[in-house]
Design an enzyme around this catalytic site. Structure first.
Site, PDB file in Angstrom:
ATOM      1  N   HIS A  41       3.202 -14.359   0.929  1.00  0.00           N
ATOM      2  CA  HIS A  41       2.995 -15.712   0.373  1.00  0.00           C
ATOM      3  C   HIS A  41       1.534 -15.982   0.068  1.00  0.00           C
ATOM      4  O   HIS A  41       1.208 -16.878  -0.716  1.00  0.00           O
ATOM      5  CB  HIS A  41       3.529 -16.778   1.345  1.00  0.00           C
ATOM      6  CG  HIS A  41       5.018 -16.959   1.255  1.00  0.00           C
ATOM      7  ND1 HIS A  41       5.603 -18.050   0.646  1.00  0.00           N
ATOM      8  CD2 HIS A  41       6.029 -16.177   1.663  1.00  0.00           C
ATOM      9  CE1 HIS A  41       6.915 -17.921   0.698  1.00  0.00           C
ATOM     10  NE2 HIS A  41       7.201 -16.795   1.318  1.00  0.00           N
ATOM     11  N   ASP A  89       8.202 -11.539   4.383  1.00  0.00           N
ATOM     12  CA  ASP A  89       6.913 -12.101   3.981  1.00  0.00           C
ATOM     13  C   ASP A  89       5.752 -11.255   4.502  1.00  0.00           C
ATOM     14  O   ASP A  89       5.001 -11.666   5.387  1.00  0.00           O
ATOM     15  CB  ASP A  89       6.790 -13.555   4.474  1.00  0.00           C
ATOM     16  CG  ASP A  89       5.547 -14.238   3.915  1.00  0.00           C
ATOM     17  OD1 ASP A  89       5.140 -15.264   4.491  1.00  0.00           O
ATOM     18  OD2 ASP A  89       4.981 -13.730   2.933  1.00  0.00           O
ATOM     19  N   SER A 183      -1.795 -18.111   7.833  1.00  0.00           N
ATOM     20  CA  SER A 183      -0.762 -17.157   7.361  1.00  0.00           C
ATOM     21  C   SER A 183      -1.353 -15.762   7.268  1.00  0.00           C
ATOM     22  O   SER A 183      -2.515 -15.591   6.868  1.00  0.00           O
ATOM     23  CB  SER A 183      -0.233 -17.579   5.983  1.00  0.00           C
ATOM     24  OG  SER A 183       0.413 -18.822   6.079  1.00  0.00           O
TER      25      SER A 183
END
Ligand SMILES: NCc1cccc(Nc2n[nH]c3ncnc(Nc4cccc(O)c4)c23)c1
Length: 232
Positions: A41, A89, A183
């Protein structure tokens, strides 16, 4: 990182800052001399530009020994990753050259045994992500300890409502949590990288939306395959 504290400098020599035009975008960590693991992402708002990877850093701006910015030769998102959900992801980044390893730049091993981390295990996560709900971005690496939440609890309909697959895991997010810019960083349990931070619902610090991570063990073969295939 919300509710955490400044990390002890250089105790996480595996940590990477993925940057665009000198700005921190996502976390990541060194899994081999020329490879960083992060989250797919993270490439969503980069419109095709390659990251640069900062290694050996505690402060993002101050000069520090062994701090170095590496160019990226290739960025390989997991083929199953997509913008509509959190599945697969993961992002592998091949550095232009092998990182120079030293006391501030080290590889972190990841879990290869595909078995859930026991609920209530206290793990730690670090990053240069936002440290307040107003979105304040830190200069120094922050860390926070979080207990693992069982998949059943995490999948409760008032929490992530059955979207957490066996390739994901959760940690409690009451007050202390990951947030924007964290992230891609590793969730480290007993010194081993078990999972990678994913944004999920993007909510931070709300106990109704536990932190979500992509477990690494289920992807060990993919990671090894990519590292073996892309000529060094
Ligand atoms: N805790 C899960 C988690 C892990 C990693 C990233 C994220 N959040 C986010 N990832 N990307 C984002 N773009 C915009 N806003 C975001 N969250 C946000 C920002 C300010 C205040 C607040 O309460 C939440 C995020 C959330």
């Amino acid at each position: 990182i919300l509710g955490g504290h400044v990390a002890e400098p250089h105790l996480r020599p595996h940590m990477a800052s993925l940057q665009l035009d000198g700005e921190h975008v996502c976390g990541g960590f060194l899994i081999a001399e020329q490879w960083v693991l992060s989250a797919a992402h993270c490439t969503e708002e980069t419109d095709g530009k390659l990251f640069q990877v900062l290694l050996g850093a505690h402060s993002l701006t101050e000069p520090e020994p062994h701090k170095r910015l590496y160019r990226v030769r290739a960025q390989i998102p997991h083929p199953g990753s997509n913008i509509h959900n959190n599945k697969d992801d993961l992002l592998l980044l091949q550095l232009e050259e092998k990182a120079e390893l030293n006391e501030h730049v080290q590889v972190l091993r990841f879990q290869r045994e595909d078995r859930d981390v026991a609920a209530d295990t206290v793990c730690e996560v670090a990053g240069w992500g936002t440290v307040s709900h107003s979105g304040r971005r830190p200069d120094k690496l922050y860390q926070v300890e979080r207990p693992v939440l069982s998949r059943d609890d995490c999948n409760h309909r008032t929490r992530h409502d059955h979207t957490i697959t066996r390739n994901m895991m959760c940690t409690d997010s009451r007050k202390k949590d990951t947030c924007k810019g964290d992230s891609g960083g590793p969730l480290v349990c007993n010194g081993v990288a078990e999972a990678v931070v994913t944004a999920g619902s993007r909510v931070c610090g709300n106990y109704k939306k536990p932190g979500i991570y992509t477990r690494i063990a289920p992807y060990a073969a993919w990671i090894d395959g990519v590292m073996a295939s892309v000529a060094g």
